[in-house]
Design an enzyme around this catalytic site. Structure first.
Site, PDB file in Angstrom:
ATOM      1  N   ASP A 190       1.050  -1.197   0.024  1.00  0.00           N
ATOM      2  CA  ASP A 190       0.076   0.036  -0.040  1.00  0.00           C
ATOM      3  C   ASP A 190       0.985   1.144  -0.052  1.00  0.00           C
ATOM      4  O   ASP A 190       2.167   1.107   0.468  1.00  0.00           O
ATOM      5  CB  ASP A 190      -0.921   0.076   1.311  1.00  0.00           C
ATOM      6  CG  ASP A 190      -1.613   1.185   1.331  1.00  0.00           C
ATOM      7  OD1 ASP A 190      -2.336   1.795   0.383  1.00  0.00           O
ATOM      8  OD2 ASP A 190      -1.641   1.936   2.566  1.00  0.00           O
TER       9      ASP A 190
ATOM     10  N   ASP B 295      -1.245  -0.793   6.057  1.00  0.00           N
ATOM     11  CA  ASP B 295      -1.118   0.017   7.294  1.00  0.00           C
ATOM     12  C   ASP B 295      -2.214  -0.637   8.402  1.00  0.00           C
ATOM     13  O   ASP B 295      -2.238  -0.609   9.407  1.00  0.00           O
ATOM     14  CB  ASP B 295      -1.531   1.268   7.452  1.00  0.00           C
ATOM     15  CG  ASP B 295      -2.840   1.578   6.871  1.00  0.00           C
ATOM     16  OD1 ASP B 295      -3.847   0.790   6.604  1.00  0.00           O
ATOM     17  OD2 ASP B 295      -3.093   2.876   6.354  1.00  0.00           O
TER      18      ASP B 295
ATOM     19  N   ASP C  51      -6.708  -1.570   5.294  1.00  0.00           N
ATOM     20  CA  ASP C  51      -6.267  -2.679   4.088  1.00  0.00           C
ATOM     21  C   ASP C  51      -6.748  -3.977   4.532  1.00  0.00           C
ATOM     22  O   ASP C  51      -6.067  -5.013   4.021  1.00  0.00           O
ATOM     23  CB  ASP C  51      -4.736  -2.430   4.139  1.00  0.00           C
ATOM     24  CG  ASP C  51      -4.426  -1.439   3.373  1.00  0.00           C
ATOM     25  OD1 ASP C  51      -4.886  -1.198   2.415  1.00  0.00           O
ATOM     26  OD2 ASP C  51      -3.160  -0.562   3.770  1.00  0.00           O
TER      27      ASP C  51
END
Length: 614
Positions: free
Chosen positions: A316, A506, A510
């Protein structure tokens, strides 16, 4: 008295009686009596355990092998060998227990993050209570040097907290009135009065403890293989030993029975699989304990094994590769003033806790009149619409304005562009930029050094931002403008049965992607319940380089596991062949069992001692 001390006393007494038996000349029945006494003193618990297991249908274990082998030694008048096999077997078992306890203790000491008491304050009076009796809303007092018992919010005082037990890093964190504090941290300086936000079992420290304690439940394929291997291997060698004792004398003559029974006894001692059965799980257990020292929590040895084979790492962007410290760096008014553009953007983000929202609210200095905001709607992956004093306002990315068929210029900037419109009139835009983490630059080269073949970034930001970050970090691929469901789909496209994919996020927003990956790694999960629940590997702080450290650690653990498997099986196979042909004495058989087990356990304990990658 501890079990270790009792075992030492038994070994000493047994060896004294055994030594006396060696100096009795030509009185075999007296030698037999003393040897049996020595044997029973050192081996009675092995006998009882073997009998208990047989009653429960678990015949073929190391206890059974030792009993059959030593009885065979006594039957052929090899009294000294019979006693010494049991003595050395017990010493090996004691050493094994010591190694396991040391490994367990290192984790227990490390994870000793919950205090035995809490200072509860009621009407100005402080009472010492058990932490699990605290309820939400209670007030507790934490003095300097004390560990925080439950998660809470500071209502009085300020201090520096040592978060090392949670993050693996010794950096201090300053807290003041209104800040949240997490259980497990140590109050270093001032006196704190804290309002309890979570009960003991829901607090951060309790969740981490539960995670580490349950880590052994997720067994690696290698570990499962060894368990199954021992299940079939043990009865096979018992049958082989029985055939070795019976078949050759049938052809060579009954006078060879004694010799081949001795060979079969040595064969049984050699074949004991304890070196593998203990050292392999101990290697994984040590690896999990070692990782937790660095603030890396692993939910099971199966994830360590998968992590060691990682060939793709997907990241991410925001909060993972970048700091998530957003700032408004440009305000451009097209059909309105800069003040109007930032005002309408701030009103839109008033109810959001997203880092971008905080950046906009920080840039807008005035007070938000929330009473004038109505019809507030969040549109996933696009932005926000609301009504302000009867006027329709849109704040979001270009997709939102395209959807409403507004006329505007699509800004091609390396940052997050937020467009603002009112009553279908385009007012202007804001540019918000994020900073790449310093550690991220080294991480990619570290991953390449660990033979990770592909690094990929998934981002909800525009293509310019994604390309800019990917180029700076030398990533192999980057995908932009992704909605949450797009991230899941893109991850699925990169999943491959022949390779292992790790996703690093994180952990808060997610969770769906973390759960889809072969290995989900949550970054900066200090206090994040979502991260601890969704991820397979939890990195408690924001140090992105620990992704490389966790992969390096997993590879090292697997190397130790394979070293033990090859070493133990190689030595045993060689000595088994020698034993079958009568070329291995009982003493060599003892080395092939106890000696190999001790060396394998010592090697396994190396997994406890870890360091950061590079």
């Amino acid at each position: 008295m501890k079990a270790e001390k009792i075992l030492i006393i038994r070994v000493i007494i047994s060896l004294i009686i055994f030594t006396i038996s060696l100096f009795i000349p030509d009185i075999w029945y007296l030698e037999l009596t003393l040897s049996l006494i020595a044997y029973l003193i050192i081996g009675y618990d092995v006998l009882l355990e073997a009998l208990k297991n047989i009653c429960h249908g678990q015949v073929f274990d190391e206890n059974f092998l030792m009993i059959v082998a030593t009885i065979a030694a006594f039957a052929t008048q090899q009294f000294s060998e019979g006693v010494m096999v049991m003595v050395l077997f017990q010493i090996g078992e004691g050493f094994q227990r010591y190694a396991v306890n040391k490994s367990r203790k290192s984790i227990t000491d490390l994870m000793d993050i919950t205090p035995d008491y809490a200072n509860k304050e009621v009407d100005g009076t402080i009472t010492v209570v058990d932490p699990d009796t605290l309820e939400v809303g209670d007030i507790i007092v934490i003095k300097a040097g004390e560990r925080i018992p439950v998660d809470g919010k500071v209502i009085e005082g300020s201090s520096s907290l040592d978060t090392k037990s949670l993050t693996g890093e010794s950096n201090l964190r300053y807290v003041d009135i209104g800040d949240e504090v997490l259980s497990g941290c140590i109050n270093k300086t001032g006196l704190l009065r804290v309002e309890v936000l979570k009960e003991f079992e829901d607090s951060t420290a309790a969740k981490i403890l539960e995670l580490v304690e349950n880590a052994s439940e997720g067994k690696a394929k290698t570990e499962n293989f060894i368990t199954k291997f021992a299940r079939y291997y043990t009865p096979t060698v018992v049958i082989a030993a029985l055939l070795l004792a019976i078949v050759p004398p049938l052809f060579l003559g009954t006078e060879y029975f004694s010799e081949y029974i001795q060979r079969a006894a040595a064969f049984l001692v050699i074949s004991c699989p304890c070196a593998l059965v203990i050292s392999v799980p101990l290697s994984f257990f040590g690896g999990i304990g070692g990782a937790s020292k660095l603030g890396i929590l692993v939910k099971g040895s199966n994830y360590l094994e998968l992590l060691s084979k990682t060939s793709k790492v997907v990241f991410d962007k925001t909060g993972t590769l970048t700091k998530g410290n957003f700032k408004v760096t440009m305000i451009e008014g097209i059909n309105a003033s800069q003040n109007e553009v930032i005002k309408y953007a701030a009103f839109a983000e008033y109810y959001s806790n997203h880092p971008i929202a905080k950046a906009i609210l920080e840039a807008y200095k005035d007070k938000v009149d929330e009473a004038k905001i109505t019809d507030y709607k969040e549109i996933s992956g696009e932005g926000i619409s609301y009504t302000y004093d009867g006027e329709e306002v849109l704040v979001g990315n270009y997709k939102l304005l395209d959807k409403h068929e507004l006329s505007f210029h699509h800004e091609n900037l390396a940052g997050t562009v937020i467009y603002v419109s009112k009553n279908n009139v385009y007012l202007g835009y804001l540019l918000i930029e994020d900073e790449i983490k310093n550690e991220a630059y080294d991480l990619i080269s570290d991953l390449k050094a660990l033979h990770v073949k592909k690094t990929i970034m998934l981002s909800g930001d525009n293509e310019n931002v994604a390309k800019s970050v990917a180029a700076k970090l030398n990533l192999d691929e980057a995908y932009a403008n992704l909605l949450p469901e797009d991230k899941v789909n893109k991850l699925k496209e990169n999943l491959d049965k022949n390779s292992v994919l790790a996703y690093v996020g994180d952990g808060i927003n997610d969770a769906p992607v973390l759960m889809q990956a072969d290995v989900g790694i949550a970054m900066g999960a200090l206090g994040s319940d979502a991260a601890i629940e969704a991820a397979d590997i939890v990195i408690m702080d924001d140090n992105i380089k620990k992704v490389a450290t966790s992969i390096s650690l997993a590879k090292r653990v697997m190397l130790i596991v394979y070293e033990n498997i090859i070493f133990a099986l190689g030595i045993k196979f060689a000595v088994l062949i020698l034993g079958a042909f009568g070329l291995a004495s009982m003493w060599l058989a003892i080395f092939a069992d106890v000696g190999v087990a001790m060396l394998a356990i010592l090697n396994a304990m190396r997994a406890l001692y870890v360091k950061k990658f590079r």
